[in-house]
Enzyme design. Structure first.
Site, PDB file in Angstrom:
ATOM      1  N   MET A  15       0.850  -1.192   0.000  1.00 13.88           N
ATOM      2  CA  MET A  15       0.000   0.000   0.000  1.00 13.88           C
ATOM      3  C   MET A  15       0.881   1.237   0.000  1.00 13.88           C
ATOM      4  O   MET A  15       1.991   1.230   0.520  1.00 13.88           O
ATOM      5  CB  MET A  15      -0.954   0.022   1.198  1.00 13.88           C
ATOM      6  CG  MET A  15      -0.281   0.083   2.547  1.00 13.88           C
ATOM      7  SD  MET A  15      -0.194   1.735   3.233  1.00 13.88           S
ATOM      8  CE  MET A  15      -1.897   1.961   3.718  1.00 13.88           C
ATOM      9  N   ASP A  17      -0.088   5.711  -1.232  1.00 10.20           N
ATOM     10  CA  ASP A  17      -0.810   6.957  -0.982  1.00 10.20           C
ATOM     11  C   ASP A  17      -2.231   6.762  -0.459  1.00 10.20           C
ATOM     12  O   ASP A  17      -2.982   5.922  -0.975  1.00 10.20           O
ATOM     13  CB  ASP A  17      -0.930   7.766  -2.273  1.00 10.20           C
ATOM     14  CG  ASP A  17       0.395   8.065  -2.929  1.00 10.20           C
ATOM     15  OD1 ASP A  17       1.433   7.701  -2.362  1.00 10.20           O
ATOM     16  OD2 ASP A  17       0.383   8.662  -4.021  1.00 10.20           O
ATOM     17  N   GLN A  33      -3.824   3.522  -2.200  1.00 16.43           N
ATOM     18  CA  GLN A  33      -3.183   2.777  -3.271  1.00 16.43           C
ATOM     19  C   GLN A  33      -2.807   1.384  -2.765  1.00 16.43           C
ATOM     20  O   GLN A  33      -2.155   1.249  -1.727  1.00 16.43           O
ATOM     21  CB  GLN A  33      -1.942   3.518  -3.753  1.00 16.43           C
ATOM     22  CG  GLN A  33      -2.242   4.814  -4.494  1.00 16.43           C
ATOM     23  CD  GLN A  33      -2.784   4.551  -5.896  1.00 16.43           C
ATOM     24  OE1 GLN A  33      -2.037   4.379  -6.840  1.00 16.43           O
ATOM     25  NE2 GLN A  33      -4.098   4.509  -6.024  1.00 16.43           N
ATOM     26  N   PHE A  73      -4.894   4.980 -10.132  1.00 16.86           N
ATOM     27  CA  PHE A  73      -3.964   5.770  -9.338  1.00 16.86           C
ATOM     28  C   PHE A  73      -4.736   6.683  -8.372  1.00 16.86           C
ATOM     29  O   PHE A  73      -5.944   6.600  -8.233  1.00 16.86           O
ATOM     30  CB  PHE A  73      -3.044   6.581 -10.252  1.00 16.86           C
ATOM     31  CG  PHE A  73      -1.846   5.822 -10.783  1.00 16.86           C
ATOM     32  CD1 PHE A  73      -1.785   4.445 -10.721  1.00 16.86           C
ATOM     33  CD2 PHE A  73      -0.785   6.498 -11.354  1.00 16.86           C
ATOM     34  CE1 PHE A  73      -0.690   3.736 -11.208  1.00 16.86           C
ATOM     35  CE2 PHE A  73       0.316   5.820 -11.843  1.00 16.86           C
ATOM     36  CZ  PHE A  73       0.369   4.437 -11.777  1.00 16.86           C
ATOM     37  N   SER A  74      -4.021   7.595  -7.723  1.00 21.38           N
ATOM     38  CA  SER A  74      -4.571   8.391  -6.622  1.00 21.38           C
ATOM     39  C   SER A  74      -5.721   9.296  -7.070  1.00 21.38           C
ATOM     40  O   SER A  74      -5.838   9.663  -8.235  1.00 21.38           O
ATOM     41  CB  SER A  74      -3.466   9.240  -5.996  1.00 21.38           C
ATOM     42  OG  SER A  74      -2.498   8.428  -5.388  1.00 21.38           O
ATOM     43  N   ARG A 140      -2.148  13.698 -13.138  1.00 24.59           N
ATOM     44  CA  ARG A 140      -2.669  12.759 -12.149  1.00 24.59           C
ATOM     45  C   ARG A 140      -3.047  13.406 -10.818  1.00 24.59           C
ATOM     46  O   ARG A 140      -2.875  14.589 -10.603  1.00 24.59           O
ATOM     47  CB  ARG A 140      -1.662  11.654 -11.898  1.00 24.59           C
ATOM     48  CG  ARG A 140      -0.268  12.051 -11.413  1.00 24.59           C
ATOM     49  CD  ARG A 140       0.548  10.780 -11.205  1.00 24.59           C
ATOM     50  NE  ARG A 140       1.930  11.011 -10.799  1.00 24.59           N
ATOM     51  CZ  ARG A 140       2.964  11.054 -11.629  1.00 24.59           C
ATOM     52  NH1 ARG A 140       2.776  10.908 -12.936  1.00 24.59           N
ATOM     53  NH2 ARG A 140       4.191  11.242 -11.166  1.00 24.59           N
ATOM     54  N   GLU A 195       3.239  15.754  -6.941  1.00 19.74           N
ATOM     55  CA  GLU A 195       2.167  14.770  -6.821  1.00 19.74           C
ATOM     56  C   GLU A 195       1.190  15.184  -5.731  1.00 19.74           C
ATOM     57  O   GLU A 195       1.456  16.048  -4.905  1.00 19.74           O
ATOM     58  CB  GLU A 195       2.743  13.383  -6.502  1.00 19.74           C
ATOM     59  CG  GLU A 195       3.631  12.816  -7.593  1.00 19.74           C
ATOM     60  CD  GLU A 195       4.071  11.388  -7.315  1.00 19.74           C
ATOM     61  OE1 GLU A 195       3.925  10.558  -8.223  1.00 19.74           O
ATOM     62  OE2 GLU A 195       4.559  11.112  -6.204  1.00 19.74           O
ATOM     63  N   TRP A 299       9.936   7.018  -1.040  1.00 23.65           N
ATOM     64  CA  TRP A 299      10.232   6.283  -2.267  1.00 23.65           C
ATOM     65  C   TRP A 299      11.708   5.920  -2.379  1.00 23.65           C
ATOM     66  O   TRP A 299      12.080   5.071  -3.200  1.00 23.65           O
ATOM     67  CB  TRP A 299       9.785   7.080  -3.484  1.00 23.65           C
ATOM     68  CG  TRP A 299       8.312   7.009  -3.726  1.00 23.65           C
ATOM     69  CD1 TRP A 299       7.414   8.039  -3.669  1.00 23.65           C
ATOM     70  CD2 TRP A 299       7.545   5.844  -4.048  1.00 23.65           C
ATOM     71  NE1 TRP A 299       6.139   7.592  -3.935  1.00 23.65           N
ATOM     72  CE2 TRP A 299       6.193   6.237  -4.176  1.00 23.65           C
ATOM     73  CE3 TRP A 299       7.867   4.493  -4.227  1.00 23.65           C
ATOM     74  CZ2 TRP A 299       5.175   5.342  -4.486  1.00 23.65           C
ATOM     75  CZ3 TRP A 299       6.843   3.598  -4.541  1.00 23.65           C
ATOM     76  CH2 TRP A 299       5.517   4.028  -4.666  1.00 23.65           C
TER      77      TRP A 299
END
Length: 499
Positions: A15, A17, A33, A73-74, A140, A195, A299
């Site tokens: 998992m 975001d 996610q 995605f988010s 996104r 993001e 990340w």
């Protein structure tokens, strides 16, 4: 490793975001996610959990699942109370999820929607998806909210052109047809892709006549502590355009590569640790109840962390929920974060009056596996205070406080199965003038530090503790401790730490 008691994580699999945070029908809904196929990033879908109090979570079946054509995605979820979308059923107004359709067949990201009339348990994708397509490979993370102001009432979408470091804003009357409004950036910290934006109003010191708008922008890499991080910008929003109170200069891509630590400290950050990323806020709450949750990882190493969980396949966790507000401090408007958790009765570790800790004579504490510690201390004669987490001779992390900064050193416990990039020292600037007033929230594998009334925050994953020991040391001078209380999370009072 035991499972955290205060922080949500699914029982298994990957998992990252948080998505679609919404308070609806008395429950907090956390979508996120999720990879339903395994413990690595891929096959992205939306997991789902609910809570009555933001501490006790029930994991539910996958809400939105990837397809042969797209990963999910988010994005965000709103309650379409007046059924502006026309997607309600039999008079029941829908929840609408707005998310990024990340094509598995080509380099294309666009925005789609889905509706739910059973409280978010099941979702019906809109047959006309995508509803917004810029023919972009990196468009996104839509965050949608209902704007009500001088420009009227309409839906607003805040998303990003990630690689171009631009926030893009759109409006809609029905959540289906979208019209471009404006753009922001690239400005501020631009050392990585942008993001997971968010945009919301908050009153300064609770004054309804002094309302500002807060823009959140996550970026990776380029965070203040290295790798992933989230900056915030204070400004105004007129229903069309966000205008910062103190505009940062526009930054070109070549200049971004030269941003130093000193450059980054000129900007405002949600968190100075390495493990608070992609944080967004709940819809469905009043503006003065603005609550944020973030992904508790980075990340730089997320994919290399050892798998955990019931069947050894789980990676990833969320931060504590944090109620947000604004205050004036040091002549500037600052974001305040107040952690939320259900805790038991606090124990006064001092019993009566202040205590003085001198070099070579530490004070031993016995903290719960999960809970809150509050400490207020004065550093005398240039002293440094050290809180050692875990066994005194081999702590998994050490928090050091000087008059000017707090650091968290997790290098000592990072050897072995943890990735090489995990070992690090984070720095949190302080301006308390030699007085440290802090809350520390400990859980299995993490520590979150809130200083200076919640305007200075540091979140880090730490190696698992094999004992409940804490020890407070003085180095180079005397530390006067005026307050020291410990309170376990409500369900952790009788839970022992396991190796």
């Amino acid at each position: 490793m035991t499972r955290p008691l205060m922080h949500f994580r699914p029982a298994r699999n990957w998992m990252n975001d948080p998505n679609g945070l919404v308070f609806h029908d008395g429950s907090f809904h956390l979508f996120y996610q999720y990879n339903p196929e395994g413990s690595t990033h891929g096959f992205m879908s939306w997991g789902h959990a609910t809570s009555p109090d933001l501490t006790h979570w029930q994991e539910l079946p996958v809400a939105l699942r990837y397809t042969d054509e797209d990963e999910i995605f988010s994005g965000s979820v709103v309650y379409d109370e007046h059924d502006t979308s026309g997607l309600g059923v039999d008079g029941v107004a829908p929840l609408i999820a707005v998310y990024t359709l990340a094509s598995r067949l080509r380099a294309r990201q666009a925005q789609g929607i889905a509706s739910s009339t059973d409280g978010g348990l099941t979702w019906t994708p809109y047959p006309g998806n995508p509803v917004l397509d810029r023919a972009s490979a990196d468009f996104r993370d839509p965050k949608v909210f209902r704007y009500r102001g001088e420009a009227g009432e309409h839906w607003v979408m805040v998303a990003v052109e990630a690689v171009e470091r631009r926030v893009v804003l759109y409006r809609s009357d029905d959540l289906i047809t979208w019209t471009h409004l404006s753009e922001y950036g690239p400005r501020g910290a631009v050392g990585g892709v942008w993001e997971c934006p968010d945009l919301f109003p908050l009153a300064v010191d609770g004054d309804p006549d002094d309302v500002r708008w807060v823009l959140l922008i996550s970026l990776n890499p380029g965070g203040i502590a290295g790798g992933s991080g989230t900056q915030y910008v204070i400004g105004s929003f007129d229903g069309e355009r966000f205008t910062p109170d103190d505009p940062a200069p526009a930054v070109s891509a070549p200049a971004a590569e030269r941003q130093s630590r000193a450059d980054l400290e000129a900007f405002d950050w949600i968190d100075y640790g390495r493990d608070c990323y992609a944080g967004v806020t709940f819809s469905g709450l009043a503006d003065d109840q603005r609550i944020l949750i973030a992904w508790m990882s980075n990340w730089d190493y997320a994919g290399d962390m050892p798998a955990e969980g019931e069947d050894g396949t789980q990676r990833g966790a969320m931060t504590l929920p944090r109620r947000l507000s604004l205050t004036r401090r040091g002549g500037r408007i600052r974001l305040v974060q107040t952690p939320i958790a259900v805790i038991g009765d606090a124990v006064d570790e001092l019993e009566a009056g202040p205590v003085w800790i001198r070099p070579g004579a530490p004070r031993e504490l016995h903290a719960p596996r999960a809970g809150r510690m509050r400490v207020r201390m004065r550093l005398e004669d240039g002293a440094v205070a050290e809180l050692r987490i875990g066994d005194d001779d081999a702590p998994v992390a050490v928090i050091r406080c000087t008059a000017a900064e707090l650091t968290l050193d997790r290098r000592g416990g990072a050897e072995g199965e943890l990735p090489a990039s995990f070992g690090s020292v984070e720095r949190l600037p302080l301006d308390g003038g030699g007085v440290v007033d802090a809350e520390l929230w400990l859980d299995d594998g993490s520590v979150e530090v809130f200083c200076e009334d919640g305007t200075a925050v540091l979140t880090d994953r730490i190696p698992a503790r094999t004992s409940s020991s804490l020890s407070l040391h003085a180095v180079g001078g005397t530390v006067r401790v005026d307050q020291l209380t410990v309170a376990p999370v409500a369900d952790a009072a009788r839970t022992e730490v396991q190796a």
